[in-house]
Design a protein around this motif. Structure first.
Motif, PDB file in Angstrom:
ATOM      1  N   ILE A 174     -27.524  -6.071   5.313  1.00 56.30           N
ATOM      2  CA  ILE A 174     -28.789  -6.287   4.611  1.00 56.30           C
ATOM      3  C   ILE A 174     -29.433  -7.558   5.164  1.00 56.30           C
ATOM      4  CG2 ILE A 174     -29.860  -6.777   2.369  1.00 56.30           C
ATOM      5  CD1 ILE A 174     -27.587  -5.214   1.065  1.00 56.30           C
ATOM      6  N   PRO A 175     -30.719  -7.523   5.518  1.00 58.76           N
ATOM      7  CA  PRO A 175     -31.347  -8.679   6.183  1.00 58.76           C
ATOM      8  C   PRO A 175     -31.657  -9.846   5.245  1.00 58.76           C
ATOM      9  CG  PRO A 175     -32.955  -6.932   5.902  1.00 58.76           C
ATOM     10  CD  PRO A 175     -31.634  -6.359   5.469  1.00 58.76           C
ATOM     11  N   ILE A 176     -30.633 -10.356   4.562  1.00 57.49           N
ATOM     12  CA  ILE A 176     -30.743 -11.583   3.780  1.00 57.49           C
ATOM     13  C   ILE A 176     -30.177 -12.701   4.650  1.00 57.49           C
ATOM     14  CG2 ILE A 176     -29.942 -12.810   1.725  1.00 57.49           C
ATOM     15  CD1 ILE A 176     -29.796 -10.129   0.294  1.00 57.49           C
ATOM     16  N   TRP A 206     -27.710 -12.272  23.305  1.00 55.59           N
ATOM     17  CA  TRP A 206     -26.863 -11.085  23.197  1.00 55.59           C
ATOM     18  C   TRP A 206     -25.483 -11.459  22.654  1.00 55.59           C
ATOM     19  CZ3 TRP A 206     -26.860  -6.157  22.612  1.00 55.59           C
ATOM     20  CH2 TRP A 206     -25.724  -5.402  22.889  1.00 55.59           C
ATOM     21  N   GLY A 207     -24.934 -12.593  23.120  1.00 60.40           N
ATOM     22  CA  GLY A 207     -23.626 -13.024  22.648  1.00 60.40           C
ATOM     23  C   GLY A 207     -23.640 -13.351  21.169  1.00 60.40           C
ATOM     24  N   ARG A 208     -24.700 -14.023  20.700  1.00 65.58           N
ATOM     25  CA  ARG A 208     -24.811 -14.356  19.285  1.00 65.58           C
ATOM     26  C   ARG A 208     -25.033 -13.110  18.436  1.00 65.58           C
ATOM     27  NH1 ARG A 208     -29.506 -18.321  19.241  1.00 65.58           N
ATOM     28  NH2 ARG A 208     -29.642 -17.921  21.469  1.00 65.58           N
ATOM     29  N   LEU A 209     -25.861 -12.193  18.942  1.00 68.61           N
ATOM     30  CA  LEU A 209     -26.133 -10.969  18.201  1.00 68.61           C
ATOM     31  C   LEU A 209     -24.845 -10.164  18.007  1.00 68.61           C
ATOM     32  CD1 LEU A 209     -29.254  -8.753  18.591  1.00 68.61           C
ATOM     33  CD2 LEU A 209     -27.030  -7.689  18.315  1.00 68.61           C
ATOM     34  N   MET A 210     -24.061 -10.030  19.087  1.00 65.13           N
ATOM     35  CA  MET A 210     -22.807  -9.274  18.985  1.00 65.13           C
ATOM     36  C   MET A 210     -21.806  -9.993  18.083  1.00 65.13           C
ATOM     37  SD  MET A 210     -22.774  -6.333  20.182  1.00 65.13           S
ATOM     38  CE  MET A 210     -21.022  -6.146  19.812  1.00 65.13           C
ATOM     39  N   THR A 211     -21.804 -11.334  18.133  1.00 68.04           N
ATOM     40  CA  THR A 211     -20.912 -12.101  17.263  1.00 68.04           C
ATOM     41  C   THR A 211     -21.233 -11.835  15.804  1.00 68.04           C
ATOM     42  OG1 THR A 211     -20.609 -13.852  18.909  1.00 68.04           O
ATOM     43  CG2 THR A 211     -20.183 -14.429  16.612  1.00 68.04           C
ATOM     44  N   ASN A 212     -22.516 -11.772  15.470  1.00 67.68           N
ATOM     45  CA  ASN A 212     -22.924 -11.525  14.083  1.00 67.68           C
ATOM     46  C   ASN A 212     -22.689 -10.077  13.665  1.00 67.68           C
ATOM     47  OD1 ASN A 212     -23.844 -14.168  13.482  1.00 67.68           O
ATOM     48  ND2 ASN A 212     -25.722 -13.798  14.616  1.00 67.68           N
ATOM     49  N   ALA A 262     -28.402 -15.324   4.468  1.00 65.94           N
ATOM     50  CA  ALA A 262     -27.016 -15.769   4.342  1.00 65.94           C
ATOM     51  C   ALA A 262     -26.020 -14.734   4.840  1.00 65.94           C
ATOM     52  CB  ALA A 262     -26.710 -16.107   2.887  1.00 65.94           C
ATOM     53  N   LEU A 263     -26.463 -13.497   5.042  1.00 62.57           N
ATOM     54  CA  LEU A 263     -25.583 -12.418   5.487  1.00 62.57           C
ATOM     55  C   LEU A 263     -25.715 -12.201   6.988  1.00 62.57           C
ATOM     56  CD1 LEU A 263     -26.207  -9.833   2.611  1.00 62.57           C
ATOM     57  CD2 LEU A 263     -24.336 -11.478   2.816  1.00 62.57           C
ATOM     58  N   ASP A 264     -24.785 -11.421   7.544  1.00 60.34           N
ATOM     59  CA  ASP A 264     -24.837 -11.133   8.981  1.00 60.34           C
ATOM     60  C   ASP A 264     -26.141 -10.447   9.364  1.00 60.34           C
ATOM     61  OD1 ASP A 264     -22.266 -12.183   9.405  1.00 60.34           O
ATOM     62  OD2 ASP A 264     -21.333 -10.305   8.796  1.00 60.34           O
ATOM     63  N   GLY A 265     -26.649  -9.587   8.489  1.00 60.05           N
ATOM     64  CA  GLY A 265     -27.908  -8.895   8.775  1.00 60.05           C
ATOM     65  C   GLY A 265     -29.059  -9.867   8.952  1.00 60.05           C
ATOM     66  N   GLY A 266     -29.096 -10.930   8.131  1.00 57.94           N
ATOM     67  CA  GLY A 266     -30.140 -11.936   8.266  1.00 57.94           C
ATOM     68  C   GLY A 266     -30.032 -12.675   9.587  1.00 57.94           C
ATOM     69  N   LYS A 267     -28.807 -12.996  10.001  1.00 59.16           N
ATOM     70  CA  LYS A 267     -28.602 -13.684  11.282  1.00 59.16           C
ATOM     71  C   LYS A 267     -29.025 -12.787  12.440  1.00 59.16           C
ATOM     72  CE  LYS A 267     -24.747 -16.514   9.602  1.00 59.16           C
ATOM     73  NZ  LYS A 267     -24.553 -15.964   8.274  1.00 59.16           N
ATOM     74  N   ILE A 268     -28.725 -11.489  12.333  1.00 53.69           N
ATOM     75  CA  ILE A 268     -29.117 -10.548  13.396  1.00 53.69           C
ATOM     76  C   ILE A 268     -30.636 -10.488  13.521  1.00 53.69           C
ATOM     77  CG2 ILE A 268     -29.136  -8.093  14.015  1.00 53.69           C
ATOM     78  CD1 ILE A 268     -26.295  -7.944  12.794  1.00 53.69           C
ATOM     79  N   VAL A 269     -31.334 -10.474  12.370  1.00 55.60           N
ATOM     80  CA  VAL A 269     -32.804 -10.469  12.393  1.00 55.60           C
ATOM     81  C   VAL A 269     -33.332 -11.709  13.110  1.00 55.60           C
ATOM     82  CG1 VAL A 269     -34.877 -10.641  10.970  1.00 55.60           C
ATOM     83  CG2 VAL A 269     -33.093  -9.016  10.365  1.00 55.60           C
ATOM     84  N   MET A 270     -32.737 -12.873  12.829  1.00 55.49           N
ATOM     85  CA  MET A 270     -33.171 -14.104  13.497  1.00 55.49           C
ATOM     86  C   MET A 270     -32.881 -14.059  14.996  1.00 55.49           C
ATOM     87  SD  MET A 270     -32.670 -17.271  10.832  1.00 55.49           S
ATOM     88  CE  MET A 270     -31.043 -16.918  10.193  1.00 55.49           C
TER      89      MET A 270
END
Length: 419
Positions: free
Chosen positions: A363-365, A166-172, A367-375
């Motif tokens: 955008i879930p790429i 949760w902490g990482r998701l909110m950070t991203n 290198a972008l925040d969206g990609g990190k959130i997906v992970m």
């Protein structure tokens, strides 16, 4: 010069606010933020706060970045044989490692480093007077890097990977979230700067000074009840009637208006004036000037802008054409135009671009925040993290995509703007 300053201001504010979102929520998640930088390139100012973060200002005033322990490419590397000076506390534990070759402490201990572990064992090994020695390193020790930037070391317990999901998701997510907040606040500020929010549901109008309507005696606050015999209950009706009349006009069209002025109805004939290649009457919607109206109007404008950007992005994906994309050169071009038009245009552009940056970053790429959130979400579903090697490969693939896209977009910008 105005264009350059406007570009630096708009781009700088958007990026710094974005990075501040990552910074704030990283600290809340227990992640060590080693550096918060404003600008890029060589540093011109640095201050280490009590929170262990190095706050720096760098020479190129373009954005900024947040350097989190264990995030991305944040690694401490010391080549074998590198000279260093160690500052020890009264217990003989290292509290400062200086690799910069300058700014030594008076009582520092010189060493040629042969090995180190600042993540787990917290120790450093090297040659001291031709004798190999190993020293314990304090958990909160600092390291002065070769460029003179002093940051905390990054033990495993304060690294990004060891924060909760949760902490990482909110950070991203916090970076794009801050861009949305900035966009909303900028649009609200714009509503206050322009004096109110356009009310298109009313047939009460604002009359532009020096316009055809002003010459005919109309004033702001008058109502236009009909245009050429057709009833107009709202500004949308007024705009539609005028637009249809001037669309294909070969000469200045004439309008017969029924207006209400100071409670009295009267008929007025007005001939449109030609301006910027089209015919205009000089009318715009009346403004709602209440404080709450301005706040609501700003929020609504942000929502409309976000919807337009999402729709454009969807259409771009459905029918991809790189010529529809714009990068830093295109942003500079529109910033330059906004600078000529004044502060209202600059604030409006910043609001739109901030929301655009927020949506783009989701955008879930990889290198972008969206990609990190997906992970982050995948890790939550799997209940175990991805292998570091797998995550690195995915991130590298995303970086490669972004680099290629940026090169193509920049080339497209240059061709569009300069040729």
């Amino acid at each position: 010069m105005k264009g350059i300053l406007a570009f630096i201001f708009i781009f700088g504010v958007i990026v710094v606010i974005h990075e501040f979102g990552h910074f704030y929520f990283a600290k809340k998640a227990g992640i060590l933020v080693r550096e918060f930088a404003i600008g890029m390139g060589p540093k011109i100012f640095a201050h280490t706060g009590k929170d262990g973060t190095a706050y720096t200002i760098r020479i190129l005033p373009l954005g900024g970045y947040v350097r989190m322990a264990g995030w991305g490419e944040d690694k401490t590397e010391i080549k074998t044989g590198t000279p260093a000076s160690l500052t020890l506390n009264s217990d003989g534990i290292v509290i400062r490692i200086n690799l910069s070759g300058k700014g030594f402490d008076v009582n520092s201990l010189p060493m040629n480093v042969t090995g180190f572990d600042f993540e787990d064992r917290l120790e450093i090994t090297g040659l001291v007077l031709d004798e190999t020695k190993t020293y314990k390193v304090d958990h909160d020790a600092t390291i002065v890097e070769e460029d003179g930037t002093e940051v905390r070391i990054a033990p495993l317990d304060v690294q990004y990977q060891n924060a909760t999901i949760w902490g990482r998701l909110m950070t991203n997510f916090a970076g794009p979230m801050n861009n949305f907040i900035l966009g909303v606040l900028a649009f609200i500020l714009l509503m206050f700067m322009q004096g109110g929010v356009a009310d298109t549901s009313s047939n009460q109008v604002t009359v532009v000074e020096g316009s055809a309507l002003a010459a005919a005696g109309l004033e702001t606050g008058d109502k236009i009840l009909s245009v050429n015999g057709q009833v107009t209950d709202s500004y949308a009706d007024i705009s539609k009637m005028i637009g249809q009349a001037v669309q294909d006009a070969s000469s200045a069209p004439k309008f017969d208006l029924l207006v209400e002025q100071d409670g009295t109805e009267k008929n007025v004939s007005v001939t449109a004036k030609q301006e910027d290649g089209t015919y205009r009457l000089g009318v715009s919607p009346i403004l709602k000037t209440g404080v709450l109206d301005k706040i609501i109007g700003g929020v609504q404008q942000a929502g409309v802008t976000a919807l337009m950007i999402v729709t454009a992005l969807k259409n771009l994906i459905a029918s991809f054409d790189v010529k529809q994309l714009g990068g830093p050169v295109a942003i500079y071009s529109v910033s330059n135009q906004a600078a000529q038009d004044g502060w209202m245009s600059i604030i409006g552009l910043m609001a739109m671009l901030s929301i655009n940056v927020g949506i783009f970053n989701l955008i879930p790429i990889p290198a972008l925040d969206g990609g990190k959130i997906v992970m982050n979400i995948l890790e939550g579903i799997r209940r175990k993290p991805l292998k570091p090697e797998t995550e690195s490969y995915i991130t590298l693939a995303g970086v490669a995509i972004m680099v290629v896209l940026m090169l193509v977009v920049t080339w497209n910008d240059i061709m569009r703007v300069f040729f």
